[in-house]
Write an enzyme that holds these catalytic residues in place. Structure first.
Site, PDB file in Angstrom:
ATOM      1  N   GLU A 104      11.899 -14.909 -17.559  1.00  0.00           N
ATOM      2  CA  GLU A 104      11.490 -13.513 -17.412  1.00  0.00           C
ATOM      3  C   GLU A 104      10.501 -13.123 -18.519  1.00  0.00           C
ATOM      4  O   GLU A 104       9.525 -12.403 -18.275  1.00  0.00           O
ATOM      5  CB  GLU A 104      12.741 -12.606 -17.435  1.00  0.00           C
ATOM      6  CG  GLU A 104      12.473 -11.115 -17.517  1.00  0.00           C
ATOM      7  CD  GLU A 104      11.717 -10.522 -16.329  1.00  0.00           C
ATOM      8  OE1 GLU A 104      11.436 -11.245 -15.356  1.00  0.00           O
ATOM      9  OE2 GLU A 104      11.377  -9.327 -16.398  1.00  0.00           O
ATOM     10  N   LYS A 163       3.690  -2.801  -7.146  1.00  0.00           N
ATOM     11  CA  LYS A 163       5.103  -2.690  -7.508  1.00  0.00           C
ATOM     12  C   LYS A 163       6.016  -3.245  -6.437  1.00  0.00           C
ATOM     13  O   LYS A 163       7.006  -3.899  -6.724  1.00  0.00           O
ATOM     14  CB  LYS A 163       5.418  -1.200  -7.761  1.00  0.00           C
ATOM     15  CG  LYS A 163       6.836  -0.930  -8.202  1.00  0.00           C
ATOM     16  CD  LYS A 163       7.056  -1.414  -9.601  1.00  0.00           C
ATOM     17  CE  LYS A 163       8.483  -1.254 -10.066  1.00  0.00           C
ATOM     18  NZ  LYS A 163       8.772  -2.131 -11.201  1.00  0.00           N
ATOM     19  N   ASN A 166       0.255   0.271   6.098  1.00  0.00           N
ATOM     20  CA  ASN A 166       0.822  -0.604   5.078  1.00  0.00           C
ATOM     21  C   ASN A 166       1.437  -1.770   5.827  1.00  0.00           C
ATOM     22  O   ASN A 166       2.294  -1.557   6.681  1.00  0.00           O
ATOM     23  CB  ASN A 166       1.898   0.181   4.297  1.00  0.00           C
ATOM     24  CG  ASN A 166       2.669  -0.688   3.324  1.00  0.00           C
ATOM     25  OD1 ASN A 166       2.235  -1.781   2.976  1.00  0.00           O
ATOM     26  ND2 ASN A 166       3.820  -0.198   2.887  1.00  0.00           N
ATOM     27  N   GLY A 167       0.986  -2.975   5.554  1.00  0.00           N
ATOM     28  CA  GLY A 167       1.517  -4.140   6.266  1.00  0.00           C
ATOM     29  C   GLY A 167       0.386  -5.042   6.714  1.00  0.00           C
ATOM     30  O   GLY A 167      -0.740  -4.931   6.230  1.00  0.00           O
ATOM     31  N   GLU A 206       2.209 -11.377 -16.344  1.00  0.00           N
ATOM     32  CA  GLU A 206       1.888 -10.249 -15.474  1.00  0.00           C
ATOM     33  C   GLU A 206       0.980  -9.225 -16.123  1.00  0.00           C
ATOM     34  O   GLU A 206       0.047  -8.752 -15.492  1.00  0.00           O
ATOM     35  CB  GLU A 206       3.185  -9.502 -15.082  1.00  0.00           C
ATOM     36  CG  GLU A 206       3.952 -10.111 -13.963  1.00  0.00           C
ATOM     37  CD  GLU A 206       5.105  -9.214 -13.544  1.00  0.00           C
ATOM     38  OE1 GLU A 206       5.948  -8.886 -14.401  1.00  0.00           O
ATOM     39  OE2 GLU A 206       5.161  -8.843 -12.369  1.00  0.00           O
ATOM     40  N   HIS A 241      10.980 -33.743 -22.727  1.00  0.00           N
ATOM     41  CA  HIS A 241      10.815 -34.577 -21.519  1.00  0.00           C
ATOM     42  C   HIS A 241       9.445 -34.385 -20.884  1.00  0.00           C
ATOM     43  O   HIS A 241       9.287 -34.677 -19.697  1.00  0.00           O
ATOM     44  CB  HIS A 241      11.929 -34.256 -20.513  1.00  0.00           C
ATOM     45  CG  HIS A 241      13.288 -34.629 -21.016  1.00  0.00           C
ATOM     46  ND1 HIS A 241      13.692 -35.940 -21.173  1.00  0.00           N
ATOM     47  CD2 HIS A 241      14.328 -33.865 -21.453  1.00  0.00           C
ATOM     48  CE1 HIS A 241      14.927 -35.969 -21.656  1.00  0.00           C
ATOM     49  NE2 HIS A 241      15.328 -34.719 -21.845  1.00  0.00           N
ATOM     50  N   TRP A 245      -3.633  -2.012  -1.540  1.00  0.00           N
ATOM     51  CA  TRP A 245      -3.543  -3.339  -2.166  1.00  0.00           C
ATOM     52  C   TRP A 245      -4.078  -4.288  -1.113  1.00  0.00           C
ATOM     53  O   TRP A 245      -3.422  -4.520  -0.099  1.00  0.00           O
ATOM     54  CB  TRP A 245      -2.086  -3.655  -2.523  1.00  0.00           C
ATOM     55  CG  TRP A 245      -1.913  -4.916  -3.289  1.00  0.00           C
ATOM     56  CD1 TRP A 245      -1.963  -5.078  -4.642  1.00  0.00           C
ATOM     57  CD2 TRP A 245      -1.629  -6.223  -2.758  1.00  0.00           C
ATOM     58  NE1 TRP A 245      -1.739  -6.383  -4.982  1.00  0.00           N
ATOM     59  CE2 TRP A 245      -1.539  -7.119  -3.839  1.00  0.00           C
ATOM     60  CE3 TRP A 245      -1.460  -6.724  -1.473  1.00  0.00           C
ATOM     61  CZ2 TRP A 245      -1.273  -8.468  -3.687  1.00  0.00           C
ATOM     62  CZ3 TRP A 245      -1.194  -8.076  -1.319  1.00  0.00           C
ATOM     63  CH2 TRP A 245      -1.105  -8.942  -2.414  1.00  0.00           C
ATOM     64  N   LYS A 266       6.787 -11.709 -17.777  1.00  0.00           N
ATOM     65  CA  LYS A 266       6.286 -10.430 -18.294  1.00  0.00           C
ATOM     66  C   LYS A 266       4.929 -10.625 -18.962  1.00  0.00           C
ATOM     67  O   LYS A 266       4.007  -9.851 -18.743  1.00  0.00           O
ATOM     68  CB  LYS A 266       7.258  -9.825 -19.326  1.00  0.00           C
ATOM     69  CG  LYS A 266       8.515  -9.188 -18.802  1.00  0.00           C
ATOM     70  CD  LYS A 266       8.350  -7.878 -18.082  1.00  0.00           C
ATOM     71  CE  LYS A 266       8.062  -8.071 -16.631  1.00  0.00           C
ATOM     72  NZ  LYS A 266       9.128  -8.305 -15.706  1.00  0.00           N
ATOM     73  N   CYS A 324       0.856  -1.182   0.000  1.00  0.00           N
ATOM     74  CA  CYS A 324       0.000   0.000   0.000  1.00  0.00           C
ATOM     75  C   CYS A 324       0.894   1.236   0.000  1.00  0.00           C
ATOM     76  O   CYS A 324       2.080   1.151   0.311  1.00  0.00           O
ATOM     77  CB  CYS A 324      -0.874   0.013   1.229  1.00  0.00           C
ATOM     78  SG  CYS A 324      -1.848  -1.484   1.399  1.00  0.00           S
ATOM     79  N   ARG A 352       2.044   1.316  -5.912  1.00  0.00           N
ATOM     80  CA  ARG A 352       2.200   0.406  -4.776  1.00  0.00           C
ATOM     81  C   ARG A 352       0.922  -0.368  -4.460  1.00  0.00           C
ATOM     82  O   ARG A 352       0.926  -1.276  -3.634  1.00  0.00           O
ATOM     83  CB  ARG A 352       2.599   1.192  -3.531  1.00  0.00           C
ATOM     84  CG  ARG A 352       3.921   1.912  -3.654  1.00  0.00           C
ATOM     85  CD  ARG A 352       4.213   2.649  -2.390  1.00  0.00           C
ATOM     86  NE  ARG A 352       4.500   1.743  -1.305  1.00  0.00           N
ATOM     87  CZ  ARG A 352       5.699   1.299  -0.983  1.00  0.00           C
ATOM     88  NH1 ARG A 352       6.740   1.685  -1.683  1.00  0.00           N
ATOM     89  NH2 ARG A 352       5.881   0.474   0.004  1.00  0.00           N
TER      90      ARG A 352
END
Ligand code: M6R
Length: 618
Positions: free
Chosen positions: A491, A613, A101-102, A498, A514, A75, A495, A2, A27
């Site tokens: 990566e 983020k 935040n937390g 996301e 395999h 968030w 991307k 947050c 955030r």
């Protein structure tokens, strides 16, 4: 996760809060809220579900005023995305208003204790429980002098809670006071002549002041009028260290770009130039990394390196593993920081630990750093954010200097991390078996990197847009890469997942047969990284295997190493480069691919769903 911004001073708080919230939106962005008031204006709390823009529209109707205010962009952790659960949270008696935040881990226990005293919550949040707890103590401490009562009620409450917090708190009885506190969630005090800011990130008060105090864990700051005091939770008064930070106030300007992610992709040349600046030895054969705070003698004693990071940073670590093992011949282990912190892995005594984190605030990475330091290992950091918790709590390290990254999907920070790890491989290599001429070649390759990145981005932009257009409606995608390009494939898949919500998976190319090959059919495109000329024939065989099963192949090849046309459906050819910079160059078209697929699918590129983020919760 947050974002917090709060202000107390001589100016109107509203504009400070709204501007700050806009900067902090990366955030968390599922809801936002403010509280505002002062001696002459009763406190008002205004909240809105969705983006800060929704809040701004609401605020424009209500026009709240005051010189003291709190702002929050959320968030969600506890409780769904609703206005009631959005912050600020207000205590049962209306006296305590706070943003958090937390996660308050013992909120369920505290909630039932408070319920036993007849105090109930309206929201599902852990934060409201804390507001109620502080308000309860505030009432019980009525015998204390008024100037101590608010801060004491916060202090005793913080001693009772378990979990993590960055907090900004006001008490409606004390309109000239603002309290902040932190434990494992960032909180920074901004100091101005006639005002103070508390924020999760300095960007939230950019343009107002450069004087800051980074609060440490278990510290509280009590601002009262023109004064502030930093203390620990045992009432010990601390001497704050005021630092002057350097920032570019224009970093949030999109310029001609549509999205921050696009801007950040295209500014990688400049970001890498900054990462490399002043970091080569005078003889042009090695790197110079003074921040490691270790003498060449100490570095010679290192037998093993452990690289730790999360998400994209963990893939940068995997690239680092290949680079350091190849060029410095030091065995390297890589582990996700989120795993390492609980695994209690046995480590060799001469192990050097590096944590890698763009934000420097990722809770799992901090947990891993604390665990490594607790065991007595020298623990260094590669981070982008100056003054971040990781930077302050490690034994030294290297700033990657990529500049602020706002897009939630990491791009320039990733290539900056790889570039920093490449310099580390060079530095350590030159202390061991790397010859002077190999060192010079390596340095020249790094020096040429920014220009090359610029050229490759220019060259690949339009072709990747067209390829993305063709594949945007597929629901799945494979990414295959060998050796050092395997983490680049990982990566690339991350991307795409996301920002476009396409199911993407990465495998080492040789693993295809395999098992995963069972999934190949005409609905499954496969991106094959074939930019390493030494693996060309192997990669062509893998392409043919995919094609034989009606799969579509997008090849990332290299100029001069011919791939038969029948082996791919679409291809991009990159310039042939030094092996040390191959991973960075190969990552570029994959960033563009993800970006353009997300655009085609009309996704919110910079603020993808469910993400934030900086991941400051577990
Ligand atoms: O700030 P950090 O580098 O510690 O962040 C680690 C990850 O959370 C981050 O890289 C995440 O995976 C990004 N969203 C990737 O685009």
């Amino acid at each position: 996760m947050c974002g917090i911004i709060s202000y107390i001073g001589n100016s109107d708080a509203l504009q400070v809060l709204l501007k700050g919230l806009k900067c902090l939106e990366y955030r968390g962005y599922d809801s936002a809220g403010i509280a505002i008031g002062d001696k002459t204006h009763p406190f008002q709390v205004i909240k809105a579900v969705g983006r800060v823009e929704n809040l701004s529209q609401k605020v424009a109707q209500i026009k709240p005023a005051g010189n003291l205010g709190l702002g929050h962009t959320r968030w969600a952790t506890h409780g769904g995305v609703t206005e009631v659960n959005a912050h600020p949270q207000v205590s049962y008696n209306g006296k305590i208003i706070l943003v958090h935040n937390g996660v308050i881990e013992n909120s369920a226990t505290l909630k039932s204790l408070l319920e036993g005293k007849g105090i109930t919550s309206k929201s599902d949040t852990d934060t409201e429980v804390l507001a109620n707890l502080i308000a309860f103590h505030y009432e019980s401490l009525s015998a204390l002098p008024q100037e101590q009562r608010f801060s004491e009620s916060v202090r005793v409450s913080l001693l009772e809670i378990q979990g993590t917090y960055g907090l900004a708190i006001i008490c409606t009885d004390c309109p000239e006071e603002l309290i902040g506190a932190r434990k494992s969630s960032p909180l920074i005090l901004g100091v101005q002549k006639d005002g103070f800011f508390l924020a999760s990130d300095v960007s939230a008060f950019a343009g107002h002041t450069k004087e800051v105090v980074f609060l440490s864990d278990n510290e509280m700051v009590h601002i009262h009028g023109n004064h502030y005091q930093v203390q620990d939770l045992n009432n010990g008064v601390l001497t704050p260290v005021v630092q002057t930070i350097d920032w570019d106030v224009n970093f949030a300007d999109l310029g001609s770009y549509k999205h921050y992610m696009q801007k950040e992709i295209f500014e990688q040349d400049i970001a890498l130039k900054n990462t490399l600046l002043g970091r080569f030895s005078k003889d042009g054969s090695s790197a110079h990394l003074g921040g490691l705070q270790m003498s060449p003698h100490e570095l010679r004693q290192v037998d093993r390196i452990l690289l730790l990071g999360c998400g994209t940073a963990s893939y940068a670590c995997r690239v680092g593993e290949y680079l350091i093992e190849r060029y410095a011949r030091i065995p390297v282990e890589v582990e996700c920081a989120s795993e390492f912190r609980y695994r209690n892995a046995p480590l060799d005594k001469n192990t050097l630990v590096f944590v890698v984190s763009q934000s420097g605030e990722t809770l799992d990475t901090l947990g891993a750093l604390h665990e490594a330091r607790r065991k007595g290992f020298r623990s260094l950091a590669i981070t982008n954010v100056v003054g971040s918790t990781v930077a302050r709590e490690s034994d030294g390290g290297v700033y990657q200097r990529s500049g602020p990254e706002i897009g939630v999907a990491s791009t320039k920070a990733f290539t900056g991390q790889i570039c920093t790890l490449a310099m580390l491989a060079l530095y350590l290599g030159r202390m061991r078996d790397m010859s002077f001429s190999e060192g010079c070649d390596f340095v020249q390759a790094l020096q040429a990197l920014p220009e090359l990145v610029h050229e490759v981005l220019e060259k690949c932009d339009e072709p990747m847009r067209q390829i993305a257009h063709k594949y945007a409606n597929y629901q799945h995608c494979f990414f295959l890469g060998r050796q050092i390009l395997y983490p680049i494939a990982q990566e690339g898949a991350l991307k795409l997942k996301e920002i476009s919500y396409v199911h993407a998976e990465a495998y080492p190319t040789g693993e295809l047969k395999h098992g995963p090959i069972a999934l190949i059919d005409e609905t499954m495109p496969t991106v094959i990284l074939a930019s390493d000329p030494s693996m060309l024939q192997k990669n062509i065989s893998s392409m043919m295997e995919v094609k034989a099963r009606k799969g579509k192949v997008i090849a990332i090849g290299v100029e001069g190493a011919e791939i038969p046309k029948k082996a791919y459906d679409d291809a991009i050819f990159l310039p042939k480069v030094h092996d040390a910079i191959l991973p960075i160059i190969t990552a570029l078209p994959l960033q563009l691919f993800a970006y353009y697929v997300a655009l085609e699918r009309k996704c919110d590129v910079d603020k993808p769903r469910n993400l934030a983020k900086s991941v400051t919760v577990e």
